[in-house]
Design an enzyme around this catalytic site. Structure first.
Site, PDB file in Angstrom:
ATOM      1  N   ARG A 214       0.839  -1.199   0.000  1.00 20.84           N
ATOM      2  CA  ARG A 214       0.000   0.000   0.000  1.00 20.84           C
ATOM      3  C   ARG A 214       0.869   1.243   0.000  1.00 20.84           C
ATOM      4  O   ARG A 214       1.728   1.392   0.866  1.00 20.84           O
ATOM      5  CB  ARG A 214      -0.912  -0.003   1.218  1.00 20.84           C
ATOM      6  CG  ARG A 214      -1.780  -1.247   1.184  1.00 20.84           C
ATOM      7  CD  ARG A 214      -3.006  -1.125   2.000  1.00 20.84           C
ATOM      8  NE  ARG A 214      -3.824  -2.305   1.737  1.00 20.84           N
ATOM      9  CZ  ARG A 214      -5.014  -2.512   2.234  1.00 20.84           C
ATOM     10  NH1 ARG A 214      -5.537  -1.611   3.027  1.00 20.84           N
ATOM     11  NH2 ARG A 214      -5.687  -3.603   1.941  1.00 20.84           N
ATOM     12  N   GLU A 216       0.869   4.023   1.192  1.00 21.33           N
ATOM     13  CA  GLU A 216       0.412   4.941   2.238  1.00 21.33           C
ATOM     14  C   GLU A 216       1.326   6.158   2.246  1.00 21.33           C
ATOM     15  O   GLU A 216       2.530   6.023   2.383  1.00 21.33           O
ATOM     16  CB  GLU A 216       0.510   4.273   3.624  1.00 21.33           C
ATOM     17  CG  GLU A 216      -0.214   2.964   3.761  1.00 21.33           C
ATOM     18  CD  GLU A 216      -1.691   3.144   4.032  1.00 21.33           C
ATOM     19  OE1 GLU A 216      -2.124   4.311   4.102  1.00 21.33           O
ATOM     20  OE2 GLU A 216      -2.396   2.124   4.149  1.00 21.33           O
ATOM     21  N   ARG A 222       1.472   2.875  12.922  1.00 22.39           N
ATOM     22  CA  ARG A 222       0.687   1.675  12.621  1.00 22.39           C
ATOM     23  C   ARG A 222       0.457   1.421  11.135  1.00 22.39           C
ATOM     24  O   ARG A 222      -0.366   0.602  10.767  1.00 22.39           O
ATOM     25  CB  ARG A 222      -0.641   1.720  13.389  1.00 22.39           C
ATOM     26  CG  ARG A 222      -1.421   2.957  13.104  1.00 22.39           C
ATOM     27  CD  ARG A 222      -2.556   3.208  14.046  1.00 22.39           C
ATOM     28  NE  ARG A 222      -3.500   4.056  13.346  1.00 22.39           N
ATOM     29  CZ  ARG A 222      -3.235   5.317  12.994  1.00 22.39           C
ATOM     30  NH1 ARG A 222      -2.090   5.873  13.317  1.00 22.39           N
ATOM     31  NH2 ARG A 222      -4.120   6.014  12.316  1.00 22.39           N
ATOM     32  N   HIS A 223       1.175   2.160  10.283  1.00 23.48           N
ATOM     33  CA  HIS A 223       1.103   1.913   8.840  1.00 23.48           C
ATOM     34  C   HIS A 223       2.459   1.513   8.289  1.00 23.48           C
ATOM     35  O   HIS A 223       3.474   2.098   8.659  1.00 23.48           O
ATOM     36  CB  HIS A 223       0.654   3.176   8.096  1.00 23.48           C
ATOM     37  CG  HIS A 223      -0.789   3.486   8.272  1.00 23.48           C
ATOM     38  ND1 HIS A 223      -1.239   4.362   9.222  1.00 23.48           N
ATOM     39  CD2 HIS A 223      -1.898   3.031   7.622  1.00 23.48           C
ATOM     40  CE1 HIS A 223      -2.568   4.443   9.158  1.00 23.48           C
ATOM     41  NE2 HIS A 223      -2.992   3.634   8.206  1.00 23.48           N
ATOM     42  N   GLU A 355      -7.367  -0.609  14.517  1.00 24.36           N
ATOM     43  CA  GLU A 355      -8.127  -1.516  13.643  1.00 24.36           C
ATOM     44  C   GLU A 355      -7.192  -2.645  13.234  1.00 24.36           C
ATOM     45  O   GLU A 355      -6.101  -2.391  12.725  1.00 24.36           O
ATOM     46  CB  GLU A 355      -8.587  -0.750  12.399  1.00 24.36           C
ATOM     47  CG  GLU A 355      -9.281  -1.638  11.374  1.00 24.36           C
ATOM     48  CD  GLU A 355      -9.057  -1.161   9.942  1.00 24.36           C
ATOM     49  OE1 GLU A 355      -9.312   0.018   9.660  1.00 24.36           O
ATOM     50  OE2 GLU A 355      -8.618  -1.981   9.126  1.00 24.36           O
ATOM     51  N   SER A 358     -10.662  -6.007   8.745  1.00 21.42           N
ATOM     52  CA  SER A 358     -11.928  -5.595   8.132  1.00 21.42           C
ATOM     53  C   SER A 358     -12.496  -6.784   7.399  1.00 21.42           C
ATOM     54  O   SER A 358     -11.746  -7.593   6.851  1.00 21.42           O
ATOM     55  CB  SER A 358     -11.728  -4.516   7.070  1.00 21.42           C
ATOM     56  OG  SER A 358     -11.147  -3.389   7.610  1.00 21.42           O
ATOM     57  N   ARG A 406      -0.239  -5.788  12.740  1.00 23.70           N
ATOM     58  CA  ARG A 406      -1.068  -5.123  13.759  1.00 23.70           C
ATOM     59  C   ARG A 406      -1.499  -6.117  14.836  1.00 23.70           C
ATOM     60  O   ARG A 406      -1.535  -5.783  16.015  1.00 23.70           O
ATOM     61  CB  ARG A 406      -2.281  -4.465  13.102  1.00 23.70           C
ATOM     62  CG  ARG A 406      -1.855  -3.245  12.281  1.00 23.70           C
ATOM     63  CD  ARG A 406      -3.031  -2.367  12.008  1.00 23.70           C
ATOM     64  NE  ARG A 406      -2.635  -1.233  11.194  1.00 23.70           N
ATOM     65  CZ  ARG A 406      -3.482  -0.397  10.627  1.00 23.70           C
ATOM     66  NH1 ARG A 406      -4.780  -0.579  10.796  1.00 23.70           N
ATOM     67  NH2 ARG A 406      -3.056   0.614   9.917  1.00 23.70           N
TER      68      ARG A 406
HETATM   69  P1  AMO Z   1      -8.227  -3.413   4.886  1.00 22.73           P
HETATM   70  O1  AMO Z   1      -7.826  -2.397   3.871  1.00 22.73           O
HETATM   71  O2  AMO Z   1      -8.966  -2.930   6.091  1.00 22.73           O
HETATM   72  O3  AMO Z   1      -9.177  -4.519   4.216  1.00 22.73           O
HETATM   73  O4  AMO Z   1      -6.964  -4.234   5.348  1.00 22.73           O
HETATM   74  C1  AMO Z   1      -7.099  -5.324   6.221  1.00 22.73           C
HETATM   75  C2  AMO Z   1      -6.124  -5.206   7.372  1.00 22.73           C
HETATM   76  O5  AMO Z   1      -4.786  -5.170   6.895  1.00 22.73           O
HETATM   77  C3  AMO Z   1      -4.000  -4.372   7.747  1.00 22.73           C
HETATM   78  N1  AMO Z   1      -3.405  -3.262   6.993  1.00 22.73           N
HETATM   79  C4  AMO Z   1      -2.282  -2.608   7.320  1.00 22.73           C
HETATM   80  N2  AMO Z   1      -1.421  -2.754   8.317  1.00 22.73           N
HETATM   81  C5  AMO Z   1      -0.372  -1.947   8.369  1.00 22.73           C
HETATM   82  N3  AMO Z   1      -0.085  -0.990   7.461  1.00 22.73           N
HETATM   83  C6  AMO Z   1      -0.924  -0.789   6.411  1.00 22.73           C
HETATM   84  N4  AMO Z   1      -0.636   0.133   5.504  1.00 22.73           N
HETATM   85  C7  AMO Z   1      -2.082  -1.627   6.310  1.00 22.73           C
HETATM   86  N5  AMO Z   1      -3.091  -1.715   5.426  1.00 22.73           N
HETATM   87  C8  AMO Z   1      -3.882  -2.710   5.856  1.00 22.73           C
HETATM   88  C9  AMO Z   1      -4.906  -3.852   8.849  1.00 22.73           C
HETATM   89  C10 AMO Z   1      -6.261  -3.947   8.213  1.00 22.73           C
HETATM   90  O6  AMO Z   1      -7.267  -4.067   9.162  1.00 22.73           O
HETATM   91  N6  AMO Z   1      -9.964  -6.501   1.278  1.00 22.73           N
HETATM   92  C11 AMO Z   1     -10.155  -6.047   2.639  1.00 22.73           C
HETATM   93  C12 AMO Z   1     -10.306  -7.216   3.604  1.00 22.73           C
HETATM   94  C13 AMO Z   1     -11.579  -7.995   3.410  1.00 22.73           C
HETATM   95  O7  AMO Z   1     -12.653  -7.393   3.340  1.00 22.73           O
HETATM   96  O8  AMO Z   1     -11.483  -9.241   3.352  1.00 22.73           O
HETATM   97  C14 AMO Z   1      -8.970  -5.185   3.052  1.00 22.73           C
HETATM   98  O9  AMO Z   1      -7.929  -5.180   2.452  1.00 22.73           O
HETATM   99  O10 AMO Z   1      -4.783  -4.732   9.956  1.00 22.73           O
HETATM  100  P1  ATP Z   2      -7.819   0.819   6.586  1.00 20.44           P
HETATM  101  O1  ATP Z   2      -7.226  -0.514   6.861  1.00 20.44           O
HETATM  102  O2  ATP Z   2      -9.311   0.813   6.424  1.00 20.44           O
HETATM  103  O3  ATP Z   2      -7.088   1.582   5.526  1.00 20.44           O
HETATM  104  P2  ATP Z   2      -6.264   1.934   8.635  1.00 20.44           P
HETATM  105  O4  ATP Z   2      -6.319   1.490  10.033  1.00 20.44           O
HETATM  106  O5  ATP Z   2      -5.132   1.531   7.776  1.00 20.44           O
HETATM  107  O6  ATP Z   2      -7.632   1.630   7.932  1.00 20.44           O
HETATM  108  P3  ATP Z   2      -6.492   4.554   7.742  1.00 20.44           P
HETATM  109  O7  ATP Z   2      -7.892   4.511   7.259  1.00 20.44           O
HETATM  110  O8  ATP Z   2      -5.388   4.625   6.773  1.00 20.44           O
HETATM  111  O9  ATP Z   2      -6.257   3.427   8.784  1.00 20.44           O
HETATM  112  O10 ATP Z   2      -6.334   5.701   8.779  1.00 20.44           O
HETATM  113  C1  ATP Z   2      -7.173   5.758   9.909  1.00 20.44           C
HETATM  114  C2  ATP Z   2      -7.484   7.187  10.192  1.00 20.44           C
HETATM  115  O11 ATP Z   2      -6.331   7.823  10.698  1.00 20.44           O
HETATM  116  C3  ATP Z   2      -7.911   7.913   8.944  1.00 20.44           C
HETATM  117  O12 ATP Z   2      -8.978   8.751   9.242  1.00 20.44           O
HETATM  118  C4  ATP Z   2      -6.671   8.690   8.565  1.00 20.44           C
HETATM  119  O13 ATP Z   2      -6.992   9.870   7.910  1.00 20.44           O
HETATM  120  C5  ATP Z   2      -6.055   8.955   9.928  1.00 20.44           C
HETATM  121  N1  ATP Z   2      -4.614   9.102   9.824  1.00 20.44           N
HETATM  122  C6  ATP Z   2      -3.776   8.327   9.172  1.00 20.44           C
HETATM  123  N2  ATP Z   2      -2.542   8.757   9.286  1.00 20.44           N
HETATM  124  C7  ATP Z   2      -2.576   9.839  10.045  1.00 20.44           C
HETATM  125  C8  ATP Z   2      -1.602  10.736  10.543  1.00 20.44           C
HETATM  126  N3  ATP Z   2      -0.317  10.607  10.263  1.00 20.44           N
HETATM  127  N4  ATP Z   2      -2.013  11.741  11.323  1.00 20.44           N
HETATM  128  C9  ATP Z   2      -3.291  11.883  11.624  1.00 20.44           C
HETATM  129  N5  ATP Z   2      -4.262  11.070  11.197  1.00 20.44           N
HETATM  130  C10 ATP Z   2      -3.911  10.065  10.408  1.00 20.44           C
END
Ligand code: AMO
Ligand code: ATP
Length: 432
Positions: A214, A216, A222-223, A355, A358, A406
């Protein structure tokens, strides 16, 4: 020379026995007439005690030249010693330096000097010599092992789907474009479309544990740009079945880590609690109320902001689901409620303010799927091969994706996701 024992296999009952240990020079204390060397191996540390009265001057000289973190082999006799760590020490009879370490070291594996995370990641091999760091990866490995066994026991088959892909799955952004011969392609951001196509095959239950990529933009704790996703998909099933499977799998993994990784949890100072089943289920609307009541504004139709996640994390300890998300903020493949299409059969699994997964009941009707793709501003033509699978007998199905890093953070108590990856990929880091 062959290693006969690891440090942890030695005990007082082996007094006077000859052994051969191999490992790294953890520490060396030279008091003149006696030299103490701590030899570190995979599981522990053993004291090598070299008193001038008991060993030859040549051997003493050889030991005196040891350098920190050199790789050594030591033959000697075991001696019970209440003062030594672990209650035994080795009186050496022969030693060998298998490979000498350069000095000074980029970081100190004895943890006496704290190093910044960047320094540690640059020299990850040295960082991992600390038992408190390798413990994280032993726990991650045990978690993944338990997940595999659990899913296999429940009748899921492990599959592998391509990571070089032609189109987006999670909605356009966050994709890494690559050059694929004369065309543009992408690194896969989720096996979503493939695991759904597998539902049209009759295999019914599949899972995959593989990297997702991704792009990002944000640099957070946490990303990451490359993570391991644990994906499951099941046919003739809905959101309830998917949530039940997920919570039991999470519960089971934590239980198994607690049982099988006691030493590692101790190294980390973690008192792991096995969560009770079932996990609480909050509706999205309730989440809005909780967050607003804590002074953080969140209106209907908004995804959780970081501030909202934090407020929610203060209200909710442990694991819980959020259900009934607005369709607006969930991907096209998520099933809307029949009578209220603005709501969806989608869920997130949270641990406090994080999170971790999903999932959803999927849309299995071809025409509705096309409609949803269009309503998200995407072009159905780019999903042609995926959509075709919905025209020749696609059963109802559901599934989820669980982020391995995570989840590892939740188990190990790590605050920075980089701690849970050997060689993390983030905005700034592409080596080692
Ligand atoms: P989603 O985008 O929520 O769902 O991703 C699923 C889970 O993957 C992890 N994750 C990440 N962890 C760290 N850094 C990231 N950049 C990152 N992106 C995702 C999180 C997140 O909850 N297709 C759907 C899943 C489904 O519906 O089966 C999906 O990708 O723990
Ligand atoms: P998903 O798996 O659905 O992508 P996620 O847990 O990876 O969820 P994001 O949706 O990417 O999280 O981000 C969660 C929330 O945190 C979003 O509203 C995003 O805009 C916010 N966010 C992400 N990075 C930052 C940051 N550096 N500072 C403040 N807010 C942030």
């Amino acid at each position: 020379w062959k290693r006969t024992h690891y440090s942890q296999e030695l005990d007082e009952d082996m007094d006077t026995e000859s052994v051969t240990l191999m490992g790294w020079v953890h520490e060396i204390r030279d008091l003149g007439g006696i030299i103490f060397v701590l030899l570190r191996d995979r599981n522990g540390i053993t004291q090598i005690t070299a008193p001038s009265k008991k060993i030859t001057p040549e051997l003493l000289e050889q030991i005196r030249k040891f350098k920190k973190e050199s790789v050594i082999a030591v033959k000697g006799t075991v001696q019970g010693s209440p003062k030594a760590p672990g209650g035994v020490e080795i009186i050496p009879t022969e030693v060998k330096v298998l490979n000498e370490s350069k000095q000074p070291l980029p970081l100190d594996p004895t943890e006496k000097v704290r190093a910044e995370i960047d320094t540690r990641l640059d020299s990850r091999y040295l960082d991992l010599r600390k038992h408190s760091i390798s413990a994280i990866f032993k726990i991650k490995s045990a978690m993944l092992h338990s997940v595999r066994i659990y899913l296999e026991e429940k009748g899921f088959m492990e599959v592998n789907t391509p990571k070089l892909v032609g189109s987006a799955t999670e909605g356009g952004t966050e994709l890494f474009p690559i050059t694929y011969f004369e065309r543009e392609a992408f690194l896969g951001q989720s096996p979503q479309l493939y695991k759904q196509m597998m539902m049209a095959t009759g295999l019914d239950k599949v899972f995959e544990i593989a990297p997702i990529f991704r792009a990002e933009e944000h640099d957070t704790m946490r990303h990451l740009n490359e993570v391991i996703s644990i994906d499951a998909e099941m046919a003739f099933a809905d959101q309830e079945d998917a949530m039940n499977l997920l919570e039991k799998l999470v519960h089971n993994a934590i239980k198994e880590v607690k049982e099988n990784c006691q030493a590692e949890l101790e190294d980390l100072g973690v008192e792991l609690e096995v969560p009770e089943l079932p996990f609480p289920r909050l509706e999205y609307d309730e989440v809005i109320d909780i967050v607003n009541s804590r002074g953080v504004s969140l209106s209907h139709g908004e995804d959780l902001s970081r501030a909202a996640e934090k407020a929610l994390g203060e209200a909710m300890d442990g694991y819980y689901f959020i259900t009934n998300w607005p369709s607006e903020i969930k991907p096209f493949y998520v099933m809307p409620h029949e009578d209220a299409p603005e709501k969806s059969y989608a869920f997130d699994l949270m641990y406090r303010d994080l999170e971790i997964s999903s999932g959803a009941t999927r849309v299995h009707q071809h025409d509705l799927l096309v409609e949803q793709i269009k309503s998200k501003g995407l072009n159905p033509d780019s999903f042609q091969r995926y959509l075709a699978a919905f025209e020749y007998g696609m059963p109802p199905h559901a599934g989820w994706g669980l982020g391995a890093e995570r989840f590892t953070m939740c188990i190990t108590g790590m605050k920075n996701i980089r701690e849970t990856v050997l060689f993390p990929r983030d905005r700034r880091r592409l080596t080692p």
